[in-house]
Structure formats: structure tokens, C-alpha cells
Design an enzyme around this catalytic site. Sequence first.
Site, PDB file in Angstrom:
ATOM      1  N   ASN A 123       0.676  -4.540   4.442  1.00  0.00           N
ATOM      2  CA  ASN A 123      -0.253  -4.393   3.313  1.00  0.00           C
ATOM      3  C   ASN A 123      -1.700  -4.233   3.781  1.00  0.00           C
ATOM      4  OD1 ASN A 123       1.963  -4.775   1.760  1.00  0.00           O
ATOM      5  ND2 ASN A 123       1.252  -6.608   0.716  1.00  0.00           N
ATOM      6  N   VAL A 124      -2.475  -3.522   3.007  1.00  0.00           N
ATOM      7  CA  VAL A 124      -3.854  -3.244   3.422  1.00  0.00           C
ATOM      8  C   VAL A 124      -4.634  -4.531   3.671  1.00  0.00           C
ATOM      9  CG1 VAL A 124      -4.807  -3.026   1.076  1.00  0.00           C
ATOM     10  CG2 VAL A 124      -5.829  -1.729   2.957  1.00  0.00           C
ATOM     11  N   LYS A 125      -4.336  -5.580   2.908  1.00  0.00           N
ATOM     12  CA  LYS A 125      -5.135  -6.814   3.080  1.00  0.00           C
ATOM     13  C   LYS A 125      -4.899  -7.461   4.442  1.00  0.00           C
ATOM     14  CE  LYS A 125      -2.229 -10.292   0.884  1.00  0.00           C
ATOM     15  NZ  LYS A 125      -1.158  -9.886   0.026  1.00  0.00           N
ATOM     16  N   GLY A 126      -3.759  -7.215   5.059  1.00  0.00           N
ATOM     17  CA  GLY A 126      -3.551  -7.591   6.452  1.00  0.00           C
ATOM     18  C   GLY A 126      -3.411  -9.066   6.732  1.00  0.00           C
TER      19      GLY A 126
END
Length: 246
Positions: A123-126
Site C-alpha cells: 500500500n502507498v502508505k507503506g
Amino acid sequence: MIVRPYGDTTGDGMVQVSFTLPIPHSKVAEGAAAQLAAKMGMDPAMVVHARPMGPGFTFFVVYGRVSHLVDTDAVEVVERDYPLLTPAEVNTAIRRSLRRRMVVVGACVGTDAHTVGIDAILNVKGFAGEKGLEYYREIKVVNLGAQVDVEQLLARAVEEGADAVLVSQVVTQRDAHLLHARQVAAAFAAAYPDGGRPLLVVGGPRFEESAAAGLGVDRVFGRGTTPGEVASFLADRVAARAELAR
Ligand code: B12
């Protein structure tokens, strides 16, 4: 270097272990815990915590001394064999080697519903201050989520033309993580009999990084893995494959 554990004073050999015995909490149960610790080589062994876990079980923490020494020179670890790159460097490497976006298909297979780990990577939030693979312009991420059948994963990987397949396994009861990893490897080996299958990467907190070859996958990532490590690994291996194909 030779070292021994440290508790109260340097080199005193003190360690702490925890375990559960299938007996109700009582003085006998505490004695049983001390007996087990003594058989494990702890001498003296002190039961410092005992707590009932439901009617028939007791959880213990035992603190005690061991006489063993450990030799750090004899420790074998899997060293990172690819350079750690920034997201910009990963994007450049992928563009240069593939001349298109890299396709990554990820899932938690089998009955495993623990998606936090694979999401941390994808996910982009990492995770740990690093952005996940979705953030990388040159990576297309297809995250199939939890409880995905191996056949479903394979079908989607083929449909997407995946360069890499990322599998998460958090539940380890009865070695489910090993079984499922082997099932994934076998399914992809059967579907790509002439080789050329996507890179297979498995991850989860209780995998040994050294287990990759035995499981039939290209890489195993353990607890604390960051997205940047995975992106760097994929960029490195995809570039190596592209080089071979030329
Ligand atoms: C949150 C959680 C849940 C949530 C999951 C929610 C969700 N959407 O994910 C819920 C409540 C649903 C749940 C359910 C269950 N859980 Co649970 N759960 C946890 C818990 C507390 C945290 C897991 C977590 O999110 N960690 C944080 C992430 C970021 O860490 P991670 O998974 O290790 O991932 C990192 C690395 O391992 C790696 N990684 C992971 N996957 C991958 C994949 C790839 C490709 C790569 C490169 C890297 C990678 O990168 C990540 C970032 O560093 C753990 C205990 C714990 N403290 O770990 C128990 C735990 C995992 N659960 C456990 C159990 C038993 C269950 C249940 C069976 C309980 C029950 N009786 O119903 C069910 C099973 C449900 C199922 N079908 O799977 C046990 C597993 C024991 C075992 N030996 O297998 C644990 C260890 C708790 C315990 N001590 O008993 N759980």
C-alpha cells in the site's frame, strides 16, 4: 567473538523464557515449570510469573542462568545481495531494464487473513517511514487481499503478466506458512514448465530467510521487512533477468 547472556551483571548468563503448560495454575504447576526450565539447562531457575490461561492452562515466565557460550563467528545469516535503492533509483532501474512498468501481484494465500504485513509492503502508505510499492511510478501493484486460493493467485498472475508474485503468510500453526509457500511454488512451476515464471517472493514474521531454496521460491523476507528492501530486490532481479534474456 564469544559472548554469554547478560541479566543483572555482565556475563552472568541470565536468560528469560516464557511458555505454557496444559495444567491448571497451582503450586504443582509452578514446580513443573521450574522442572522444565532445569531440564532445559537453567540453573538456578526462578518462576517469576505464572498466570492461568483459561481453566486448564498456565502461562509462565522463568528467569535463570545458563552456562552456554555463543560464538558470533559461527552464526550464519543471509546477507543482502542486492543494492538498497531509493524509489527514484528503483523507477529508473525498472525503466531501463523492462522498458515498461513492472507488474507485481500480491496476496495472503490459504486461510490466512492477516493482511497488515502485505499491505505494509504494497500500500502507498507503506511501513517504517517508507512508502509502499504502489508509490513507485514504474510498479503496477495488484493486491488481491486475504484468503486467496493458490489457483486464483496463479490465474491472476498469468492474466496480469506478472513480473513478481508476493505472498504473505503470518499464521504458522502446523507449519501452514511453509505448506502454502510450497503450494504456490509448485503451482507456478507446473504452469511455467519451461521456466520464465514470475519472481516468487514470500514473507511473514516467522519465516527463516534461508528457507527460500527449500520452499522453491526466489526470496523470503522476514519480520521488520521494509518496502524499500522489497522494491530494491525486485528491481535488481528483474534487471538481471532482462540482461540474461538479451
Ligand atoms: C492483527 C492480528 C490479527 C487481525 C488481522 C487483521 C488484518 N486485516 O490483518 C485479526 C483479528 C483478524 C486476526 C485473526 C487471527 N489471528 Co492474528 N494476529 C494479529 C497480530 C496482533 C498482529 C499482526 C500484524 O498485523 N502485524 C503487523 C505487520 C506489519 O507485521 P507482519 O505481519 O509481521 O509483516 C511484516 C513482515 O513479516 C513482512 N511481511 C509480511 N508479509 C509479507 C509478505 C511479503 C511478500 C513480504 C516481502 C514481506 C512480508 O513485512 C511486514 C512489514 O515489516 C498478531 C500478533 C503479533 N503481535 O504479531 C496476531 C497473530 C498473527 N494472530 C494469530 C492467530 C492465532 C489468529 C487467529 C487464528 C485467532 C483466532 N483463533 O481466531 C485468527 C486467524 C484469522 C485468519 N483466518 O487468518 C497468532 C498466530 C499464531 C501462529 N503461530 O500462527 C498471532 C501471532 C497471535 C498469537 N500470538 O497467538 N489477527
